[in-house]
Design a protein around this motif. Structure first.
Motif, PDB file in Angstrom:
ATOM      1  N   UNK A  66       0.609  -0.838  -0.233  1.00 39.64           N
ATOM      2  CA  UNK A  66       0.084  -0.225   0.073  1.00 39.64           C
ATOM      3  C   UNK A  66       0.903   1.306   0.198  1.00 39.64           C
ATOM      4  N   UNK A  67       2.214   0.951   0.361  1.00 41.21           N
ATOM      5  CA  UNK A  67       2.740   2.335   1.432  1.00 41.21           C
ATOM      6  C   UNK A  67       3.466   2.695   0.003  1.00 41.21           C
ATOM      7  N   UNK A  68       3.938   1.438  -1.001  1.00 38.79           N
ATOM      8  CA  UNK A  68       4.980   2.039  -2.006  1.00 38.79           C
ATOM      9  C   UNK A  68       4.643   2.029  -3.033  1.00 38.79           C
ATOM     10  N   UNK A  69       3.113   1.544  -3.569  1.00 38.02           N
ATOM     11  CA  UNK A  69       2.009   1.982  -4.743  1.00 38.02           C
ATOM     12  C   UNK A  69       1.485   3.213  -4.481  1.00 38.02           C
ATOM     13  N   UNK A  70       1.059   3.387  -3.130  1.00 38.34           N
ATOM     14  CA  UNK A  70       0.457   5.380  -3.084  1.00 38.34           C
ATOM     15  C   UNK A  70       2.240   6.130  -3.948  1.00 38.34           C
ATOM     16  N   UNK A  71       3.015   6.239  -3.341  1.00 34.86           N
ATOM     17  CA  UNK A  71       4.185   6.663  -3.588  1.00 34.86           C
ATOM     18  C   UNK A  71       4.378   6.733  -4.722  1.00 34.86           C
ATOM     19  N   UNK A 111      -1.414   5.871   6.103  1.00 30.90           N
ATOM     20  CA  UNK A 111      -0.178   6.238   5.627  1.00 30.90           C
ATOM     21  C   UNK A 111       0.659   7.895   6.019  1.00 30.90           C
ATOM     22  N   UNK A 112       2.359   7.834   5.952  1.00 31.85           N
ATOM     23  CA  UNK A 112       2.094   8.641   6.789  1.00 31.85           C
ATOM     24  C   UNK A 112       3.416   9.909   6.089  1.00 31.85           C
ATOM     25  N   UNK A 113       3.710  10.188   5.009  1.00 27.62           N
ATOM     26  CA  UNK A 113       4.225  10.545   3.736  1.00 27.62           C
ATOM     27  C   UNK A 113       5.220  11.775   4.847  1.00 27.62           C
ATOM     28  N   UNK A 114       6.220  11.682   4.428  1.00 26.03           N
ATOM     29  CA  UNK A 114       6.915  12.794   4.653  1.00 26.03           C
ATOM     30  C   UNK A 114       8.051  13.227   3.386  1.00 26.03           C
ATOM     31  N   UNK A 115       6.842  14.882   2.724  1.00 25.60           N
ATOM     32  CA  UNK A 115       7.727  14.988   1.177  1.00 25.60           C
ATOM     33  C   UNK A 115       7.968  16.431   1.487  1.00 25.60           C
ATOM     34  N   UNK A 116       9.141  16.150   0.592  1.00 24.61           N
ATOM     35  CA  UNK A 116       9.742  17.458   0.557  1.00 24.61           C
ATOM     36  C   UNK A 116       9.931  17.800  -1.072  1.00 24.61           C
ATOM     37  N   UNK A 133      -3.760  10.350  -5.105  1.00 25.36           N
ATOM     38  CA  UNK A 133      -2.951   9.206  -5.797  1.00 25.36           C
ATOM     39  C   UNK A 133      -3.199   8.356  -5.280  1.00 25.36           C
ATOM     40  N   UNK A 134      -4.430   8.461  -3.768  1.00 24.32           N
ATOM     41  CA  UNK A 134      -4.802   7.283  -3.026  1.00 24.32           C
ATOM     42  C   UNK A 134      -5.922   6.556  -4.008  1.00 24.32           C
ATOM     43  N   UNK A 135      -6.188   7.713  -4.798  1.00 25.32           N
ATOM     44  CA  UNK A 135      -7.257   7.374  -5.612  1.00 25.32           C
ATOM     45  C   UNK A 135      -7.693   6.353  -7.014  1.00 25.32           C
ATOM     46  N   UNK A 136      -6.411   6.244  -7.236  1.00 21.51           N
ATOM     47  CA  UNK A 136      -5.750   5.849  -8.875  1.00 21.51           C
ATOM     48  C   UNK A 136      -4.967   4.607  -8.133  1.00 21.51           C
ATOM     49  N   UNK A 137      -4.767   4.567  -6.531  1.00 21.76           N
ATOM     50  CA  UNK A 137      -3.722   3.805  -6.380  1.00 21.76           C
ATOM     51  C   UNK A 137      -4.271   1.935  -6.249  1.00 21.76           C
ATOM     52  N   UNK A 138      -3.667   1.367  -7.520  1.00 24.15           N
ATOM     53  CA  UNK A 138      -4.458  -0.315  -8.101  1.00 24.15           C
ATOM     54  C   UNK A 138      -4.468  -0.762  -6.341  1.00 24.15           C
ATOM     55  N   UNK A 140      -5.008  -0.268  -2.841  1.00 20.43           N
ATOM     56  CA  UNK A 140      -6.335   0.547  -1.945  1.00 20.43           C
ATOM     57  C   UNK A 140      -7.248   0.506  -3.220  1.00 20.43           C
ATOM     58  N   UNK A 141      -6.931   0.810  -4.285  1.00 22.02           N
ATOM     59  CA  UNK A 141      -8.402   0.157  -4.658  1.00 22.02           C
ATOM     60  C   UNK A 141      -9.249  -1.134  -4.492  1.00 22.02           C
ATOM     61  N   UNK A 142      -7.803  -2.012  -4.459  1.00 27.87           N
ATOM     62  CA  UNK A 142      -8.435  -3.480  -4.076  1.00 27.87           C
ATOM     63  C   UNK A 142      -8.424  -3.612  -2.591  1.00 27.87           C
ATOM     64  N   UNK A 143      -8.642  -2.657  -1.774  1.00 27.08           N
ATOM     65  CA  UNK A 143      -9.194  -3.465  -0.193  1.00 27.08           C
ATOM     66  C   UNK A 143     -10.228  -3.366  -0.329  1.00 27.08           C
ATOM     67  N   UNK A 144     -10.837  -3.450   0.602  1.00 29.97           N
ATOM     68  CA  UNK A 144     -12.473  -3.324   1.387  1.00 29.97           C
ATOM     69  C   UNK A 144     -12.596  -1.872   2.601  1.00 29.97           C
ATOM     70  N   UNK A 145     -11.487  -1.765   2.631  1.00 30.44           N
ATOM     71  CA  UNK A 145     -11.920  -0.408   4.056  1.00 30.44           C
ATOM     72  C   UNK A 145     -10.901   1.066   3.080  1.00 30.44           C
ATOM     73  N   UNK A 146     -10.715   1.340   3.694  1.00 34.07           N
ATOM     74  CA  UNK A 146     -10.773   3.176   3.429  1.00 34.07           C
ATOM     75  C   UNK A 146      -9.394   2.829   4.108  1.00 34.07           C
ATOM     76  N   UNK A 147      -7.829   3.578   2.434  1.00 35.63           N
ATOM     77  CA  UNK A 147      -6.556   3.595   3.295  1.00 35.63           C
ATOM     78  C   UNK A 147      -6.524   5.408   3.854  1.00 35.63           C
ATOM     79  N   UNK A 148      -6.292   5.507   4.883  1.00 37.83           N
ATOM     80  CA  UNK A 148      -6.228   6.979   5.293  1.00 37.83           C
ATOM     81  C   UNK A 148      -4.382   7.940   5.127  1.00 37.83           C
ATOM     82  N   UNK A 149      -4.475   8.987   4.881  1.00 35.57           N
ATOM     83  CA  UNK A 149      -3.213   9.104   4.981  1.00 35.57           C
ATOM     84  C   UNK A 149      -3.663  10.654   5.675  1.00 35.57           C
ATOM     85  N   UNK A 150      -1.695  10.943   6.261  1.00 38.22           N
ATOM     86  CA  UNK A 150      -1.945  11.726   7.460  1.00 38.22           C
ATOM     87  C   UNK A 150      -0.331  13.208   6.411  1.00 38.22           C
TER      88      UNK A 150
END
Length: 157
Positions: A66-71, A111-116, A133-138, A140-150
């Motif tokens: 999940x983390x890598x796909x989102x990134x 997910x807790x991305x730290x972006x510079x 990115x969350x809407x496009x992530x393959x 995350x789209x396969x999960x039956x729960x929400x993937x949150x981001x901070x």
């Protein structure tokens, strides 16, 4: 619709000589390989389920996916939107709940991305692109729960 097909090879390596004659008679060790990849992944179950804590477990690999796909989607969207990312890290967290029958499922992932980014004019757009990115992530789209981001976005010094 374009389809992509994937193949992995899994071998259980935990037979200690007694097979699965009882719950404690076997190790949960296994090796996951993908043809053409340099290194296999040494896996086991979570230590809570008699697994080797030095090996990756399926729950960790799921969270890492999940983390890598989102990134990867996020970096693509930033490049397409003129946002120059100079560093990206993530400390993903997830909660899995066991059910009465011994099964279970993930109920939350954050997910807790730290972006510079290169300059302050990019901060707002960089922050917004996480939702896309969350809407496009393959994965995350396969999960039956929400993937949150901070996410936190800062300017590279």
């Amino acid at each position: 619709m374009q389809q992509h097909h994937y193949t992995t090879s899994l071998e259980w390596t935990g037979n200690t000589g007694q097979g699965t004659s009882n719950y404690r008679s076997y190790a949960r060790d296994h090796v996951l390989e993908v043809a053409g990849k340099a290194q296999p992944i040494l896996g086991a179950s979570d230590p809570s389920f008699r697994g080797d804590p030095t090996r990756y477990n399926p729950e960790e690999l799921f969270l890492a996916s999940l983390s890598a796909c989102h990134m990867l989607w996020y970096l693509h969207l930033c490049s397409a939107n003129g946002v120059v990312v100079t560093a990206y890290t993530d400390q993903a967290t997830g909660t899995m709940e066991e059910t009465a029958n011994g099964g279970g499922r993930f109920t939350t992932v954050t997910l807790h991305p730290q972006v510079k980014v290169q300059n302050s004019a990019m901060v707002q757009r960089a922050h917004e692109l996480h939702a896309e990115a969350n809407q496009l992530c393959f994965i995350a789209n396969s999960c039956n729960f929400e993937v949150s981001h901070a996410p936190q976005v800062t300017v590279a010094l």
